[in-house]
Every structure is written in structure tokens, then in C-alpha cells.
Design a protein around this motif. Structure first.
Motif, PDB file in Angstrom:
ATOM      1  N   SER A   8     -39.485   5.189 -11.153  1.00  0.00           N
ATOM      2  CA  SER A   8     -39.262   4.099 -12.104  1.00  0.00           C
ATOM      3  C   SER A   8     -40.496   3.787 -12.942  1.00  0.00           C
ATOM      4  O   SER A   8     -40.410   3.033 -13.917  1.00  0.00           O
ATOM      5  CB  SER A   8     -38.805   2.838 -11.356  1.00  0.00           C
ATOM      6  OG  SER A   8     -39.801   2.369 -10.481  1.00  0.00           O
ATOM      7  N   GLU A  20     -35.463   9.090 -15.305  1.00  0.00           N
ATOM      8  CA  GLU A  20     -36.317   8.023 -14.808  1.00  0.00           C
ATOM      9  C   GLU A  20     -35.408   6.955 -14.217  1.00  0.00           C
ATOM     10  O   GLU A  20     -34.226   6.879 -14.545  1.00  0.00           O
ATOM     11  CB  GLU A  20     -37.223   7.479 -15.916  1.00  0.00           C
ATOM     12  CG  GLU A  20     -36.508   6.942 -17.154  1.00  0.00           C
ATOM     13  CD  GLU A  20     -36.032   5.523 -16.970  1.00  0.00           C
ATOM     14  OE1 GLU A  20     -36.573   4.822 -16.098  1.00  0.00           O
ATOM     15  OE2 GLU A  20     -35.113   5.109 -17.691  1.00  0.00           O
ATOM     16  N   THR A  21     -35.958   6.130 -13.331  1.00  0.00           N
ATOM     17  CA  THR A  21     -35.083   5.234 -12.580  1.00  0.00           C
ATOM     18  C   THR A  21     -35.275   3.756 -12.885  1.00  0.00           C
ATOM     19  O   THR A  21     -34.635   2.917 -12.250  1.00  0.00           O
ATOM     20  CB  THR A  21     -35.254   5.473 -11.064  1.00  0.00           C
ATOM     21  OG1 THR A  21     -36.614   5.226 -10.694  1.00  0.00           O
ATOM     22  CG2 THR A  21     -34.874   6.887 -10.697  1.00  0.00           C
ATOM     23  N   ALA A  22     -36.131   3.425 -13.845  1.00  0.00           N
ATOM     24  CA  ALA A  22     -36.245   2.017 -14.247  1.00  0.00           C
ATOM     25  C   ALA A  22     -34.997   1.604 -15.013  1.00  0.00           C
ATOM     26  O   ALA A  22     -34.402   0.539 -14.770  1.00  0.00           O
ATOM     27  CB  ALA A  22     -37.489   1.800 -15.095  1.00  0.00           C
ATOM     28  N   TYR A  23     -34.574   2.465 -15.947  1.00  0.00           N
ATOM     29  CA  TYR A  23     -33.406   2.172 -16.769  1.00  0.00           C
ATOM     30  C   TYR A  23     -32.323   3.251 -16.664  1.00  0.00           C
ATOM     31  O   TYR A  23     -31.287   3.166 -17.319  1.00  0.00           O
ATOM     32  CB  TYR A  23     -33.834   2.004 -18.234  1.00  0.00           C
ATOM     33  CG  TYR A  23     -34.813   0.865 -18.425  1.00  0.00           C
ATOM     34  CD1 TYR A  23     -34.363  -0.442 -18.505  1.00  0.00           C
ATOM     35  CD2 TYR A  23     -36.177   1.102 -18.508  1.00  0.00           C
ATOM     36  CE1 TYR A  23     -35.263  -1.494 -18.664  1.00  0.00           C
ATOM     37  CE2 TYR A  23     -37.082   0.050 -18.663  1.00  0.00           C
ATOM     38  CZ  TYR A  23     -36.617  -1.242 -18.741  1.00  0.00           C
ATOM     39  OH  TYR A  23     -37.497  -2.278 -18.889  1.00  0.00           O
ATOM     40  N   TYR A  61     -41.278   5.869 -16.993  1.00  0.00           N
ATOM     41  CA  TYR A  61     -40.851   5.492 -18.343  1.00  0.00           C
ATOM     42  C   TYR A  61     -42.035   5.003 -19.168  1.00  0.00           C
ATOM     43  O   TYR A  61     -42.016   5.060 -20.404  1.00  0.00           O
ATOM     44  CB  TYR A  61     -39.749   4.423 -18.276  1.00  0.00           C
ATOM     45  CG  TYR A  61     -40.255   2.998 -18.148  1.00  0.00           C
ATOM     46  CD1 TYR A  61     -40.392   2.184 -19.276  1.00  0.00           C
ATOM     47  CD2 TYR A  61     -40.597   2.467 -16.908  1.00  0.00           C
ATOM     48  CE1 TYR A  61     -40.862   0.879 -19.160  1.00  0.00           C
ATOM     49  CE2 TYR A  61     -41.065   1.170 -16.794  1.00  0.00           C
ATOM     50  CZ  TYR A  61     -41.188   0.377 -17.914  1.00  0.00           C
ATOM     51  OH  TYR A  61     -41.657  -0.906 -17.798  1.00  0.00           O
ATOM     52  N   ILE A  88     -38.642  -3.954 -12.072  1.00  0.00           N
ATOM     53  CA  ILE A  88     -39.070  -2.853 -12.930  1.00  0.00           C
ATOM     54  C   ILE A  88     -40.589  -2.902 -13.111  1.00  0.00           C
ATOM     55  O   ILE A  88     -41.155  -3.958 -13.412  1.00  0.00           O
ATOM     56  CB  ILE A  88     -38.367  -2.926 -14.296  1.00  0.00           C
ATOM     57  CG1 ILE A  88     -36.867  -2.646 -14.111  1.00  0.00           C
ATOM     58  CG2 ILE A  88     -38.979  -1.944 -15.289  1.00  0.00           C
ATOM     59  CD1 ILE A  88     -36.045  -2.822 -15.363  1.00  0.00           C
ATOM     60  N   THR A  99     -38.698  -1.426  -7.478  1.00  0.00           N
ATOM     61  CA  THR A  99     -37.303  -1.030  -7.786  1.00  0.00           C
ATOM     62  C   THR A  99     -36.474  -0.621  -6.574  1.00  0.00           C
ATOM     63  O   THR A  99     -35.251  -0.751  -6.612  1.00  0.00           O
ATOM     64  CB  THR A  99     -37.202   0.102  -8.846  1.00  0.00           C
ATOM     65  OG1 THR A  99     -37.717   1.312  -8.313  1.00  0.00           O
ATOM     66  CG2 THR A  99     -37.925  -0.252 -10.124  1.00  0.00           C
TER      67      THR A  99
END
Length: 360
Positions: free
Chosen positions: A202, A233-236, A205, A169, A163
Motif C-alpha cells: 500500500s 498497489e493496495t492503498a487504492y 502508490y 492508507i 492498511t
């Protein structure tokens, strides 16, 4: 305190750390490397991190941040692959470093021998994000074989970055590939890899209840930076309702407050940064200038806490705001505060002109 300043609520930060480390460790046995670069490893915050039971390691990308916090008790992890010119300091100040180049690893081995140490490393594997790491599978095994011949290097694990650059992701399948590498290496080379670092904020999640993806059991470490400081969280980009998103607030001060046209008068060329700006003619507006600029922070990465205010633009040292919808509520000398994101947090802490103010 003088402005501009970034206000840090250490109590909220501690609550974020306590919640998230418990959330991670309740799901499976995972160590946590707290990434400290977003706040330039400021000693006030490092002291907090160093005393948090849920944090196992301190991680940063800058060797200078380890030097200034040499007295911190937790093991220190260099998460940016080292430069040749850093090798001496890496061995001296860092317990574990991330690596992907065998020539650098050999230099670390030579330096560790000089210093009478065994230096621990994680070998980085590129699983598609295309930043650092060995990309081809057979190259991974070739490098591991070479590492095993070095007397002053201990290969303690594998790592992957996702990411940060390619925005890939993390998924269960991607991280299972990292675990498969670990199993193959242990079998082929008769070694034990205790730290399998499966990404950053990321990856968390996959520890939630509402996802089809699960963090593979073989992942034993996560590197958490943004999630601690921004509560998401940093994925979404999903906020955790149990965490604070306002640990850090940027505060500035109005230095000019006047009614002016909204469109420049005269031929428009390029600005101080070589860009040709565009403007919308909104007639007369109440325009305020606050004492901060592009040298300190990107104006597109901050949002006024007062939703009635709108950022118009900035130059090196001046941020221009439309106060029209709140014109009677402000005057010269008043403070204006902003919500910040990861990038603006990083730049504000890097700027020596932005003061740091801590709430304890």
C-alpha cells in the motif's frame, strides 16, 4: 493434474517482480522484502524469489515456512511478532524478527546467547492502524533503551504496519513520523538504524507520478507481497498496466450438471455454517456443481473467468454455479476457472486439497 488446482505462471510472476523492483529502486534506494505467506512459501516460488536480484529479503509470518525453506540464500525476516513458544526457532531459522514486546525481546536475547548468536530485530511502531507496534512515543524510547542493554540483540531498524487491519492508507506525513523516530533514536542512543520499513504494497502508490504524496527519503525498506502476485498497489487497488493480474488461476471441475429449480423446496432453516441463506426465484436454471468448497476457498472471493457464469453459493465441499447463459458449452468433467484475490490465494495455497500446478 487432478482438480481442483491453482495454476501459477512463474514467467508472469518473474516479470511482475522485475518490473516492480526496478520501479521501486529507480525512485530511491530502498531494499525489498518479498512477503511469501500468500502462497505458503511454496518451494517452487521461493526458488524464483531467491534468484531475483531485485529482492533483498524473504519475509513471512509463519516460522514453519522458514524451516521448510532453510536452504534459501536471502536473509529471512519474520514479519509477525513472535510468540514466546517460538523463540528458540526464531533465533535458529530467522535473521531478523519484528517485535513490539520487551519481554519477548528479552527471551530472544536469552535464546540467542544460548545459540551463540546475535539476533537482529526491527521495533514496530503503531502509527494509527492499531495492529502491532508501540503506540506512545515515550514508550518507544523506553523500550529502545532497554534493548540497548541486551548483549545478543541488535536493533537494526523500525517498522510500521498500515492498511492490513485498520485500512489506514500510508501518507507522507505518517511515514515521516517513522523517520523522525529513527532520527531521534539515533541521536539519543548513538545507534545506527539501517532498516526503516515503511509499510507494504500500500506504500508503493507514493512512488507514482500522479500522486501528491511522496515516500520520505528516510524510508529504506518496503515489504511487498500482494503487489508481486496480483499486479496492483493496495492503498487504492489500482492495477499496474505493466504487470500481470492473472499470475494465479484457480481451476475446478464440473461434477454435476443438471436443470433444477432456483429456489429450494421446503422450509428454509440454517445451512451447515449456521447461516440462514436467502434465495431469488429465477425459475428453472442449468446448475452445475464443481469440486471445491468453503473448506478450500470463500466463494465470494473468486470470480469465474467466463463472465456468463454466476456463483450461487457453496457448502464445505461443493460450489454451485448458474450455467444458464452458457448451458450448451459445458458438460460433466469440463473445467471451470476463476480469477482470485489475495484472500482466496491465501486459502487455496493453505488447503492441501487444492493442487499446485506451475507453468515454467
Amino acid at each position: 493434474m487432478k482438480n481442483p488446482r491453482i495454476v501459477v505462471d512463474l514467467n508472469k510472476l518473474k516479470e511482475n517482480i522485475d518490473f516492480l523492483t526496478s520501479h521501486i529502486k529507480d525512485h530511491q534506494d530502498i531494499s525489498v522484502t518479498a512477503i511469501t505467506k500468500s502462497f505458503s512459501a511454496h518451494p517452487e516460488i521461493i526458488e524464483l524469489y531467491d534468484n531475483c536480484e531485485g529482492i533483498d529479503y524473504l519475509g513471512d509470518s509463519r516460522i514453519e515456512n522458514f524451516i521448510k525453506n532453510e536452504s534459501a540464500s536471502k536473509e529471512k525476516v519474520l514479519v509477525r511478532i513472535p510468540m514466546m513458544t517460538e523463540v528458540e526457532e526464531v533465533v535458529k531459522y530467522v535473521d531478523i524478527s519484528f517485535n513490539s514486546e520487551i519481554e519477548v525481546i528479552k527471551k530472544l536475547n536469552e535464546e540467542a546467547k544460548k545459540q551463540g548468536k546475535t539476533h537482529k530485530i526491527l521495533l514496530m511502531v503503531d502509527l494509527g492502524d492499531l495492529r502491532e507496534g508501540i503506540f506512545e512515543e515515550e514508550d518507544v524510547y523506553t523500550v529502545v533503551g532497554q534493548i540497548c542493554e541486551l548483549d545478543n540483540i541488535e536493533l537494526v531498524g523500525l517498522g510500521v504496519n498500515l492498511t492490513c487491519y485498520g485500512a489506514v492508507i500510508p501518507t507522507e506525513n505518517i511515514l515521516q513520523t517513522l523517520v523522525d523516530y529513527k532520527n531521534q533514536i539515533e541521536e539519543r542512543f548513538d545507534v545506527t538504524l539501517s532498516m526503516i520499513s515503511g509499510g507494504n504494497s500500500s506504500s508503493i502508490y507514493m512512488l507514482g507520478q500522479d500522486t501528491k504524496e511522496n515516500l520520505p527519503k528516510g524510508v529504506t525498506n518496503l515489504r511487498i507481497g500482494e503487489a508481486f502476485v496480483l499486479g496492483r498497489e493496495t492503498a487504492y487497488g489500482k492495477d499496474y498496466k505493466e504487470m500481470h493480474q492473472d499470475v494465479f488461476t484457480l481451476t475446478t471441475e464440473i461434477v454435476e450438471y443438471k436443470t433444477k429449480p432456483s429456489y429450494p423446496i421446503g422450509e428454509v432453516g440454517v445451512d451447515a455454517f449456521g447461516n440462514k441463506p436467502t434465495f431469488v426465484d429465477k425459475g428453472l436454471m442449468k446448475r452445475g456443481i464443481v469440486g471445491i468448497g468453503k473448506q478450500d476457498v470463500d466463494d465470494t472471493a473468486i470470480v469465474p473467468v467466463d463472465s456468463r457464469l454466476e456463483i450461487i453459493g457453496s457448502s464445505s465441499d461443493h460450489l454451485i454455479i448458474d450455467f444458464t447463459k452458457a448451458s450448451d458449452d459445458y458438460k460433466v468433467g469440463d473445467e471451470v476457472s476463476f480469477h482470485i484475490d489475495y484472500g482466496s490465494l491465501l486459502s487455496c495455497f493453505t488447503s492441501e486439497y487444492v493442487k499446485k500446478d506451475f507453468i515454467k
